[in-house]
Design an enzyme around this catalytic site. Sequence first.
Site, PDB file in Angstrom:
ATOM      1  CG  PHE A   1      -2.385   0.169   0.871  1.00  0.00           C
ATOM      2  CD1 PHE A   1      -3.061  -0.818   0.179  1.00  0.00           C
ATOM      3  CD2 PHE A   1      -3.076   1.335   1.210  1.00  0.00           C
ATOM      4  CE1 PHE A   1      -4.392  -0.662  -0.169  1.00  0.00           C
ATOM      5  CE2 PHE A   1      -4.420   1.497   0.864  1.00  0.00           C
ATOM      6  CZ  PHE A   1      -5.074   0.503   0.176  1.00  0.00           C
TER       7      PHE A   1
ATOM      8  CD  GLN B   1      -5.197  10.713   3.128  1.00  0.00           C
ATOM      9  OE1 GLN B   1      -6.002   9.822   3.365  1.00  0.00           O
ATOM     10  NE2 GLN B   1      -3.920  10.620   3.420  1.00  0.00           N
TER      11      GLN B   1
ATOM     12  CG  HIS C   1      -7.744   8.551  -2.279  1.00  0.00           C
ATOM     13  ND1 HIS C   1      -7.450   8.113  -3.531  1.00  0.00           N
ATOM     14  CD2 HIS C   1      -7.576   7.487  -1.447  1.00  0.00           C
ATOM     15  CE1 HIS C   1      -7.108   6.818  -3.460  1.00  0.00           C
ATOM     16  NE2 HIS C   1      -7.180   6.426  -2.207  1.00  0.00           N
TER      17      HIS C   1
ATOM     18  CG  LEU D   1     -11.487   5.480  -2.756  1.00  0.00           C
ATOM     19  CD1 LEU D   1     -10.459   6.575  -2.769  1.00  0.00           C
ATOM     20  CD2 LEU D   1     -11.553   4.832  -1.386  1.00  0.00           C
TER      21      LEU D   1
ATOM     22  CD  GLU E   1      -2.700   4.373  -1.109  1.00  0.00           C
ATOM     23  OE1 GLU E   1      -3.182   5.515  -1.006  1.00  0.00           O
ATOM     24  OE2 GLU E   1      -1.930   3.893  -0.264  1.00  0.00           O
TER      25      GLU E   1
ATOM     26  CG  HIS F   1     -10.112   9.478   1.169  1.00  0.00           C
ATOM     27  ND1 HIS F   1     -11.242   8.769   0.837  1.00  0.00           N
ATOM     28  CD2 HIS F   1      -9.258   8.584   1.723  1.00  0.00           C
ATOM     29  CE1 HIS F   1     -11.075   7.489   1.177  1.00  0.00           C
ATOM     30  NE2 HIS F   1      -9.890   7.355   1.723  1.00  0.00           N
TER      31      HIS F   1
END
Lengths: 126, 267, 589
Positions: C127, C241, C243, C253, C256, C364
Site C-alpha cells: 500500500f 487528505q 485521495h 473512490l 489505492e 477523502h
Amino acid sequence: MTSYQPPMSLFWWLRRRSYFFFAVRELSSVFVAWFVVYLLLLGHAVASGEAAYREFVEWSARPWLLGLNLVALVFVVFHAVTWFRLAPQAMVVRVGGRRAPPLWVAAGHYAAWVVVSALVVWVVLA
Amino acid sequence: MRTIALRVARYRPEDETEPTMQEYEVPLREDWAVLDGLNHIKDHLDGTLSYRWSCRMGICGSCGMTVNGEPKLTCGTFLTDYAPGPVTVEPLRNFPVVRDLVVDISDFMGKLPTVSPWIVDSEDAAPAEGEHLQTPEELDEYQQYSMCINCMLCYSACPVYGLDQDFLGPAAIALAQRYNLDSRDHGAHQRVDVLSAADGVWSCTFVGECTTACPKGVDPAGAIQRYKLTAATESVKSLLMPWGRRSDLPRPSGADQDNNAWSREVR
Amino acid sequence: MRTTAPDVSASGPLSYDVVIVGGGAAGLRAAIAVAETAPALSVAIVSKVYPMRSHTVSAEGGAAAVIKDVDSLDEHFRDTVSGGDWLCDQDAVEFFVEEAPKELLRLEHWGCPWSREPDGHVAVRPFGGMKQQRTWFAADKTGFHLLHALFQTSLKHQQIVRHDEWFATKLLVDDGRVGGVAGIELATGRIETIAAKAVILCTGGCGRVYPFTTNANIKTGDGMALAYRAGGPLKDMEFVQYHPTGLPFTGILITEAARAEGGWLLNRDGYRYLQDYDLGKPEPHPVFKSMELGPRDRLSQAFVKEMEKGRTIPTSYGPIVHLDLRHLGEQTIDTKLPFVRELCRDYERIDPVRELIPVRPVVHYMMGGVHTDIDGAAGVAGLYAAGETACVSINGANRLGSNSLPECLVFGARAGEAAASHAASAPGPAASLAAQAADERRRLEELLRRDGGRERVSTLRQEMQAAMEAGAGIYRSRDDLVKSVDRVHELQDRFRSVRLTDHSLTFNTELIAALELEFMLEVAGSILHSALMREESRGAHQRVDFPRRDDEQFLAHSLICRNDDGSWRIEYPPVTITRWPPGERVYGR
C-alpha cells in the site's frame, strides 16, 4: 409511528412473468396431487386382480379422464422442468475438488430422467 | 437543456391517508442517476421530499426504491436509460411506508439476529490464538453470500414476503448460509430450527425474483434451495435413524440443544 | 391501510451507562468492548443511519497490521511517522502498531472474510507509503466486510441496545462532566434525551464540508461539532487528505489497492508523471514507497503541479489524469479489484480491463478531529472519541492508506474500555441536565416550526463547500484563507435565518440537513482558522506562502477551542516524540 401498508393488488401475479409462473406452479400443484392419487388408484387396481385392473383401464379411457390426465401430464412435466432448472442451484456437486458447472448438474438430471423413462417404457412394453 | 419528468410517490402521514404522485422536471444529464434527480428536487424544487441515501456508490444499501416498477438502487440507476421518461419513483414494495420514499425495515432488522449471523465457536477447542487457516477454496464456499448489503431489494421483489410477512426472507436466509458454509463456523446446528421452520426456507416457492433483483450477485434464491436440500437430507436422516443424534450438522459439542443460550424460537 | 405502532413516549427517560454516538467500525468495536469487558453495564449505540449503512462500508483497499515474518512493528511505526510528516504522537503510534495485528485477528475470529494465500494464511498486499506488504484485505471491499462482521457480531451481545436513525444534536454537559445526549428520532420526530455516564463519539469524518469528496452524504462532522460546542478542543483540523484517485463528478473512490496491484498514473501524454516529483523512477512492477505507491499528500500535490503545467486532461468535471490498469489483466482485476471494475462499469460506464480510468484528487479523510489522549478521552470528563472523528494522533499531517480501519478498531476498543471503567465509578446524571434538555427541545421545535427566514439549506451548503475548496484545498495561501474565513462567518450569520419548508415530524430530512449544515459550518470554521494560523507546509497542509516545514515553531498540534461566544482560540502543545526525531521524508530513493 403511523405508517402506510400498501395493499397487495389482486392481480399482482400478472405483473411479471416470474410471478405468473409462480402462481401457475402453485395452482397446478392440484394436478400433480391428482397424478399421485391416480397412481395410487392404479396400484390398488393392479393389486386387486385382473378384473379390477380391466375396470380401471376402462374407466381411464373415458374422455373426461383422458383430458384430465393430459392436463396433469403437462403440469407434471412443467414441475419437473422447473425443478430440474432449480437443481443446479440447490446441489453443489464436486468433481475432483472443484464445483461442477451448473449445466452438468442439470444435464445429469435430464439424463437420469431419460434413463428412468426408458426403463419404464421397457417394463411396460416388454 | 433537456429535462425528464420524475413521478415521485409522496406520503405525508400527518396530511394524507394514502400516497399520491407528484411530478417534477429535472435536468437529463448523461451521468445523472435517479438519485441525482431526487437530490436536484430536494435542493432546488421541493425541500419536503424525504428519502434515504448515503454512499452513492452502491455499497451502503440505503437508496433502494421502486423505479418504473422494478426494485433498484437509485444511485446506480441512470436517468438516460429511461429517457424520454417519465420515470416513476416509488418506495420499495412489501414494506410499510413511513414517509414519501422511506420504508420501515424494522421487520427485517428484527429477523436478522434470529439466524445467529455471527461465527459460533467450537466448544471442543479453545479459541484460536492466531488466525484460523482458510484456503481460497474454503473462502469461495461462502463468499458470494457474504456480499449482501441489506438493501432490501430482494424482499421488495419477493411475492411470498409480500403475502406473508412472517417469511424469514431471502437476505436473512442467505446470511445464515453465509455462516453455515464458513469453515470457521460451528453454528449450523443452532440455525437449523429457524431455517427449517414453516416460515423459513419452506415458505420459498422459488420465484427467483430475489436473485434477479439483487444488485450484488448474492443469489439468495440459490442459498435457499441449497438449504432446502440440507434440511431435507437432515429430516430424512433423523427419520431413518431416530436413535442417532438428532442431527449431524456441526454443533458446539456439549451444548445441550434446550439449554443452548443461542437457540431461539422462530416466533 | 394505516398502522400505528404503540406509543412508547410515556415510558421514563432513557438512560445508559455508556452511550456511543455512531455505529461504524469505531462505534461498534467500542460497544463490543463495553459488552465484553463490563457486561454489567448498559450500553447503547445511537446512530443517524442503521449501523450497516455507516461510511466504514465504503472503505476499499485494506487494513494495515504487521503479521508476516519479514515485517516488523518498528517498520510500521516508521512508515506511519514519516508518512505523517512527524506530526504523529509517537507513543500513540507505538501502541497502535502493537494492537493492530491483535484487532485484525479478532476480526478474523469474528468472521471477516479476509482474502487468503493458497495455504490458508491471511494475504497481505502493498500500500502507499508502506515499506512492506502489510495491508490485510477482503478483495477491495474491506470496509464493507469489516463493518458487516462487526455489526453482525454486535447482534450476539444482547445488552447492546440500539437507537437506529436517531440524530444526536447536543452533548449535555454539566460542570465539566458529560451527562448524556439530546437528539431526534427520525421516524417520529420525537425529541429525546438519553442520559449517560460516558459518551463515546464515533461519527466519522466531515468530507461533506467540501464540494468534491469520497465521503458519503452522512459525513457531516457531527461528532466534531458536538464536542467542539461542548468545550472539547479539536486538534490538527487543517490536515485534510486528498485521495489522488477519485472518479470525476461522483467522487467515488478508486482504491489505492489499484496502484498497489500495479496500476499507473498517466498524464495527457500517457507519461507516468510522478517521476518528475521526487517520487522515484518508473518500474514496470510496483516498488514500495515509490512512484504510484508514494503517500497520498505527495501524489495529490503532484496532480496540481501537473495541472499547472497544462499536462492534465480537461473534462466537463474539471481536469483529470488517467489510472491505467489494463496491463494487470482481467484475472487480477477480477480477483483483487472486483469492486473497482464494478464501480467503473456501473458509475463511469467504462471497463478498466480495456479502458483508462479518469481520476482526480478528491477530499477523502480528516487527519484532525476531537482531541483525545491515548485512551480516547476528550477534553471533557466522561467524553470519549474514536475513529476518524478523533485525533489521537497517529495520522499526523498525512494518514497512510490502510491505517484508518485498524485505527477504528484499536482506539474504538480502547475508548470502549476506558469509557466503561469511567462509567463504573461515575455518579448519576446531574439534575441540571433536565434544564439543558428542555432548552435543546425548545431550540429544535423553534427551528422546525419557523416559517419566516430567507435562506435555503442547500444554497448555504453549496456556498460553504465552494469556500472550503477555494481556501483550504490542496494548496493554501493567507489571502485565500482569510477570504474563506470571512465567507464562513457570513454563512454562519445567514444560517440564523434559515428557512425550513418541511414542518412534518415524520422523517424530516430537511430538518436533519439544516442541523448537519450548522455542524458543518462550525467544523469548516475550525479547519480554516487552523490552516490560517499554521504558517508552514507539512504533509497535507501546503501553504504557498510558507513552503517549508518549520519544526522550530510548528512541531506541535493545533488545538482549537471554541469560546462561549462562538469565537475561538488556538494553542500549540508539542508533539510527543519517543524515539524518532524529525527527519526528511524520503520516497522513491
